[in-house]
Design an enzyme around this catalytic site. Sequence first.
Site, PDB file in Angstrom:
ATOM      1  N   CYS A 149       0.832  -1.210   0.000  1.00  0.00           N
ATOM      2  CA  CYS A 149       0.000   0.000   0.000  1.00  0.00           C
ATOM      3  C   CYS A 149       0.867   1.261   0.000  1.00  0.00           C
ATOM      4  O   CYS A 149       2.031   1.242   0.420  1.00  0.00           O
ATOM      5  CB  CYS A 149      -0.873   0.037   1.245  1.00  0.00           C
ATOM      6  SG  CYS A 149      -2.175  -1.186   1.292  1.00  0.00           S
ATOM      7  N   GLU A 171       0.706   3.862   1.927  1.00  0.00           N
ATOM      8  CA  GLU A 171       1.114   4.297   3.273  1.00  0.00           C
ATOM      9  C   GLU A 171       2.359   3.540   3.722  1.00  0.00           C
ATOM     10  O   GLU A 171       3.301   4.118   4.249  1.00  0.00           O
ATOM     11  CB  GLU A 171      -0.015   4.043   4.286  1.00  0.00           C
ATOM     12  CG  GLU A 171      -1.303   4.780   3.995  1.00  0.00           C
ATOM     13  CD  GLU A 171      -2.260   3.997   3.106  1.00  0.00           C
ATOM     14  OE1 GLU A 171      -1.800   3.327   2.150  1.00  0.00           O
ATOM     15  OE2 GLU A 171      -3.468   4.058   3.373  1.00  0.00           O
TER      16      GLU A 171
END
Length: 138
Positions: free
Chosen positions: A59, A61
């Site tokens: 991801c 993040e």
Amino acid sequence: MDKREEHDKFELMGRALAARNHAYAPYSHYAVGAALLTAGGKIYEGCNIENASFGATNCAERTAFFKAVSQGEREFVAIAIAGGPEGEDPADYASPCGICRQVMHEFCGKDFRIFLVKNAGESKEFTLEEILPFAFSL
Ligand code: THU
């Protein structure tokens, strides 16, 4: 929020939106960008990086966190996240997945701020404690 924090928020929002352009998302066609602010004032961007073996996908993040931590960073203030269908401006807020919340918990305190970004002018703000109460620790 004081002037400095307000400035940082808008900088992070713009960087998260821009980081979506680097997303590698040939399977979901969902592009996510993140911009992570360190206590020292540096910003690390990340995007989602997919894989034909879907579980190997990273991801946005976590990309930002792993870039920062691998450069020696350990203290973080805030992250901005923007996501939506590839090639379009986000129509809605993208919220971090459970694994990314747990990674935030590894390195951040309960007051770590999370800005969900819809566009350069619209965001929602949460603390880590709000989005990951009663978190797992060893
Ligand atoms: N994705 C992120 O980058 N961050 C999240 O917090 C949720 C999901 C990515 C993973 C995958 O590439 C795509 O969005 C669809 O799940």
